[in-house]
Design a protein around this motif. Structure first.
Motif, PDB file in Angstrom:
ATOM      1  N   GLU A 183     121.728 147.280   5.236  1.00 48.36           N
ATOM      2  CA  GLU A 183     120.334 148.359   5.324  1.00 48.36           C
ATOM      3  C   GLU A 183     119.537 146.894   4.776  1.00 48.36           C
ATOM      4  O   GLU A 183     119.636 147.230   3.887  1.00 48.36           O
ATOM      5  CB  GLU A 183     120.532 149.385   4.652  1.00 48.36           C
ATOM      6  CG  GLU A 183     119.215 150.113   5.171  1.00 48.36           C
ATOM      7  CD  GLU A 183     119.378 151.605   4.084  1.00 48.36           C
ATOM      8  OE1 GLU A 183     118.363 151.862   4.419  1.00 48.36           O
ATOM      9  OE2 GLU A 183     120.547 151.705   3.045  1.00 48.36           O
ATOM     10  N   ASP A 184     118.177 147.049   6.297  1.00 50.55           N
ATOM     11  CA  ASP A 184     117.236 146.494   4.912  1.00 50.55           C
ATOM     12  C   ASP A 184     115.896 147.341   4.301  1.00 50.55           C
ATOM     13  O   ASP A 184     115.342 148.612   4.804  1.00 50.55           O
ATOM     14  CB  ASP A 184     116.246 145.469   6.292  1.00 50.55           C
ATOM     15  CG  ASP A 184     115.143 145.132   6.276  1.00 50.55           C
ATOM     16  OD1 ASP A 184     115.479 144.606   5.249  1.00 50.55           O
ATOM     17  OD2 ASP A 184     114.453 144.559   6.494  1.00 50.55           O
ATOM     18  N   SER A 186     124.881 152.918  17.972  1.00 50.28           N
ATOM     19  CA  SER A 186     124.100 152.890  17.027  1.00 50.28           C
ATOM     20  C   SER A 186     124.311 153.517  16.348  1.00 50.28           C
ATOM     21  O   SER A 186     123.894 154.546  15.737  1.00 50.28           O
ATOM     22  CB  SER A 186     122.834 152.011  17.261  1.00 50.28           C
ATOM     23  OG  SER A 186     122.209 152.094  15.883  1.00 50.28           O
ATOM     24  N   ARG A 236     121.265 153.446  13.814  1.00 49.08           N
ATOM     25  CA  ARG A 236     120.402 154.871  14.559  1.00 49.08           C
ATOM     26  C   ARG A 236     121.222 156.272  13.324  1.00 49.08           C
ATOM     27  O   ARG A 236     120.331 157.026  13.397  1.00 49.08           O
ATOM     28  CB  ARG A 236     120.081 154.571  15.388  1.00 49.08           C
ATOM     29  CG  ARG A 236     119.167 154.494  16.367  1.00 49.08           C
ATOM     30  CD  ARG A 236     118.945 155.178  17.931  1.00 49.08           C
ATOM     31  NE  ARG A 236     118.961 153.298  18.138  1.00 49.08           N
ATOM     32  CZ  ARG A 236     119.365 152.693  18.806  1.00 49.08           C
ATOM     33  NH1 ARG A 236     119.689 152.994  19.849  1.00 49.08           N
ATOM     34  NH2 ARG A 236     118.892 151.524  18.539  1.00 49.08           N
ATOM     35  N   HIS A 289     117.401 150.923   8.566  1.00 50.60           N
ATOM     36  CA  HIS A 289     116.726 149.719   9.625  1.00 50.60           C
ATOM     37  C   HIS A 289     117.874 148.496   9.008  1.00 50.60           C
ATOM     38  O   HIS A 289     118.111 148.437   7.912  1.00 50.60           O
ATOM     39  CB  HIS A 289     115.410 149.748   8.924  1.00 50.60           C
ATOM     40  CG  HIS A 289     114.614 150.924   8.747  1.00 50.60           C
ATOM     41  ND1 HIS A 289     114.065 151.321   9.510  1.00 50.60           N
ATOM     42  CD2 HIS A 289     113.837 151.745   8.451  1.00 50.60           C
ATOM     43  CE1 HIS A 289     113.017 151.618   9.498  1.00 50.60           C
ATOM     44  NE2 HIS A 289     112.334 152.680   8.674  1.00 50.60           N
ATOM     45  N   GLU A 290     117.796 147.889  10.130  1.00 47.74           N
ATOM     46  CA  GLU A 290     118.659 146.838   9.986  1.00 47.74           C
ATOM     47  C   GLU A 290     117.538 146.160   9.747  1.00 47.74           C
ATOM     48  O   GLU A 290     116.601 146.225  10.256  1.00 47.74           O
ATOM     49  CB  GLU A 290     119.422 146.738  11.416  1.00 47.74           C
ATOM     50  CG  GLU A 290     120.346 148.055  11.869  1.00 47.74           C
ATOM     51  CD  GLU A 290     120.873 148.096  13.595  1.00 47.74           C
ATOM     52  OE1 GLU A 290     122.035 146.945  12.937  1.00 47.74           O
ATOM     53  OE2 GLU A 290     120.110 148.419  14.340  1.00 47.74           O
ATOM     54  N   PRO A 291     118.486 144.778   8.851  1.00 46.70           N
ATOM     55  CA  PRO A 291     117.604 143.732   8.705  1.00 46.70           C
ATOM     56  C   PRO A 291     117.711 142.583  10.044  1.00 46.70           C
ATOM     57  O   PRO A 291     118.510 142.906  11.084  1.00 46.70           O
ATOM     58  CB  PRO A 291     118.919 142.813   7.777  1.00 46.70           C
ATOM     59  CG  PRO A 291     119.674 143.716   7.440  1.00 46.70           C
ATOM     60  CD  PRO A 291     119.929 144.867   8.557  1.00 46.70           C
ATOM     61  N   PRO A 292     116.904 142.346   9.948  1.00 45.65           N
ATOM     62  CA  PRO A 292     115.745 141.295  11.078  1.00 45.65           C
ATOM     63  C   PRO A 292     116.943 140.317  11.341  1.00 45.65           C
ATOM     64  O   PRO A 292     117.311 139.467  10.757  1.00 45.65           O
ATOM     65  CB  PRO A 292     114.838 141.094  11.352  1.00 45.65           C
ATOM     66  CG  PRO A 292     114.019 141.027   9.703  1.00 45.65           C
ATOM     67  CD  PRO A 292     115.368 142.147   9.595  1.00 45.65           C
ATOM     68  N   GLU A 293     117.071 140.293  12.595  1.00 40.87           N
ATOM     69  CA  GLU A 293     118.326 138.663  13.289  1.00 40.87           C
ATOM     70  C   GLU A 293     119.861 138.579  12.755  1.00 40.87           C
ATOM     71  O   GLU A 293     120.417 138.482  12.307  1.00 40.87           O
ATOM     72  CB  GLU A 293     117.813 137.408  13.118  1.00 40.87           C
ATOM     73  CG  GLU A 293     116.025 137.292  13.691  1.00 40.87           C
ATOM     74  CD  GLU A 293     115.654 137.456  14.777  1.00 40.87           C
ATOM     75  OE1 GLU A 293     116.902 136.816  15.402  1.00 40.87           O
ATOM     76  OE2 GLU A 293     115.022 138.031  15.316  1.00 40.87           O
ATOM     77  N   ARG A 294     119.916 140.014  12.404  1.00 42.30           N
ATOM     78  CA  ARG A 294     121.468 140.128  12.004  1.00 42.30           C
ATOM     79  C   ARG A 294     122.571 140.273  12.595  1.00 42.30           C
ATOM     80  O   ARG A 294     122.264 140.560  13.800  1.00 42.30           O
ATOM     81  CB  ARG A 294     121.196 141.588  10.684  1.00 42.30           C
ATOM     82  CG  ARG A 294     122.898 142.271  10.294  1.00 42.30           C
ATOM     83  CD  ARG A 294     123.911 140.847   9.449  1.00 42.30           C
ATOM     84  NE  ARG A 294     123.272 140.435   8.339  1.00 42.30           N
ATOM     85  CZ  ARG A 294     122.720 140.027   7.371  1.00 42.30           C
ATOM     86  NH1 ARG A 294     124.623 138.957   7.617  1.00 42.30           N
ATOM     87  NH2 ARG A 294     122.549 140.214   5.691  1.00 42.30           N
ATOM     88  N   LYS A 348     125.387 140.494  14.784  1.00 40.49           N
ATOM     89  CA  LYS A 348     126.319 142.260  15.377  1.00 40.49           C
ATOM     90  C   LYS A 348     127.265 142.170  16.327  1.00 40.49           C
ATOM     91  O   LYS A 348     127.832 141.025  16.853  1.00 40.49           O
ATOM     92  CB  LYS A 348     125.314 142.651  16.139  1.00 40.49           C
ATOM     93  CG  LYS A 348     124.130 143.327  15.357  1.00 40.49           C
ATOM     94  CD  LYS A 348     123.203 144.082  16.050  1.00 40.49           C
ATOM     95  CE  LYS A 348     121.604 144.761  15.568  1.00 40.49           C
ATOM     96  NZ  LYS A 348     120.693 145.505  16.660  1.00 40.49           N
ATOM     97  N   HIS A 394     127.590 144.843  11.728  1.00 43.27           N
ATOM     98  CA  HIS A 394     127.637 143.726  11.299  1.00 43.27           C
ATOM     99  C   HIS A 394     128.225 142.970  10.743  1.00 43.27           C
ATOM    100  O   HIS A 394     128.478 140.980  11.108  1.00 43.27           O
ATOM    101  CB  HIS A 394     126.689 143.924  10.213  1.00 43.27           C
ATOM    102  CG  HIS A 394     125.158 144.587  10.726  1.00 43.27           C
ATOM    103  ND1 HIS A 394     124.556 145.544   9.850  1.00 43.27           N
ATOM    104  CD2 HIS A 394     124.272 144.560  11.604  1.00 43.27           C
ATOM    105  CE1 HIS A 394     122.950 145.662  10.213  1.00 43.27           C
ATOM    106  NE2 HIS A 394     123.168 145.470  11.709  1.00 43.27           N
TER     107      HIS A 394
END
Length: 322
Positions: A30-31, A82, A85, A90-95, A97, A114
């Protein structure tokens, strides 16, 4: 990454009725403003077909927002959920999966995660009740938590999650109630089930058909209730079946799992004549075999109302309340 396992395969080290299980330890990140937080989750290895790199996902109109789309896995189109969701994080960008390919409740479902770290062997006694604040954050969808060297591992109630999303199916309800109107029997049935959603569904099916229901939230609570009734039966010179005519138990439960509960019932004088039906999300044949190895009288996969009531009518012994 956790390797693929063959369909229906269970670890040989897990002895039936020993209150043990293996879980896939997977992670979701989680971001947050203060940095990335790592959620540690677990799911019974018996539900996991395989762990895959993210396949191509096809968007489908009019699907619940938690459903990312559909993916073709081994020739089957399956819904992809998801989890982030559903949690509202919020998911970290570019993580990077991965996809957990799960099979349970007669369904195949993909869950986006992730990372999948390892397989952990634990006992159901290791699983504790989740802190109330944490369970509320998860909408009451936590089966239990386990202390690990990495932190608190959360075992999710995937039945409840599918129910929240609108993907949980109950089969043949109309046919079941039509048949119940013809038979006009009433039994007293003990249900051992830790999922609130599953407990309500089974209770509603049985009560709508005219049966009386006693609820237990895990195998240990059911075992204690049975011993209370057994003590009462001995004092009054009656049989246990004068009070309870059938036990319906889930497999996956904290404190004491359903196979251990079944084994203890079938080895206890005064209880061994009580029919036990294993009612589970685990649809593979290996779990069916494990249920019968502890002398279960029946095995059904959730949630088929007609099959459930047929099982009740064929197995519930005639007691005082019949």
């Amino acid at each position: 990454m956790v390797p693929e396992k063959s369909k229906g395969a269970l670890p040989d080290i897990l002895e039936t009725g020993k209150n043990e299980l293996e879980i896939v330890d997977f992670r979701l990140y989680e971001d947050r403003e203060e940095g990335v937080y790592e959620w540690i989750f677990g799911v019974n290895v018996a539900k996991v077909r395989e762990v895959l790199r993210m396949p191509e996902i096809t968007k489908i109109p009019n699907m619940p927002p938690e459903v990312e789309g559909m993916a073709e896995i081994r020739g089957k189109l399956i819904p992809v959920i998801s989890l982030a969701r559903w949690m509202g994080i919020h998911e970290p960008p570019e993580r990077k999966k991965f996809l957990l390919h799960l099979e349970f409740l007669r369904e195949n479902v993909g869950v986006i995660v992730h990372d999948a770290k390892r397989i952990r062997r634990i006992t159901w006694k290791d699983i504790k009740k989740a802190p109330e604040t944490l369970n509320q954050k998860m909408g009451g969808r936590i089966t239990g938590v386990v202390d690990t060297e990495d932190g608190l591992l959360i075992i999710l109630d995937f039945e409840g999650i599918l129910h929240d999303i609108g993907l949980l199916k109950v089969f043949h309800e109309a046919e079941a109630y039509e048949q119940a109107e013809k038979t006009k029997v009433s039994k007293t049935i003990l249900i051992a089930e830790d999922s609130p959603v599953a407990r309500r569904i089974v209770k509603d099916i049985l009560e709508t058909a005219g049966h009386k229901v006693i609820l237990a939230e895990d195998g240990l609570e059911a075992w204690n209730l049975l011993n209370d009734y057994l003590k009462k039966a001995k004092q009054e010179g009656k049989a246990i079946t004068d009070y309870i005519q059938l036990v319906i138990t889930d497999i996956e439960m904290p404190n004491m799992d359903g196979l251990t509960l079944t084994k203890k019932i079938k080895e206890t004088v005064g209880l061994m004549g009580l029919p036990v039906v294993v009612n589970t999300t685990l649809s593979d044949d290996s779990n069916r075999q494990r249920a019968f190895r502890v002398n279960a009288d029946g095995f059904i996969v959730k949630f088929d109302a007609e099959e459930l009531l047929e099982m009740v009518n064929s197995l519930a012994v005639k007691g005082e309340g019949s």
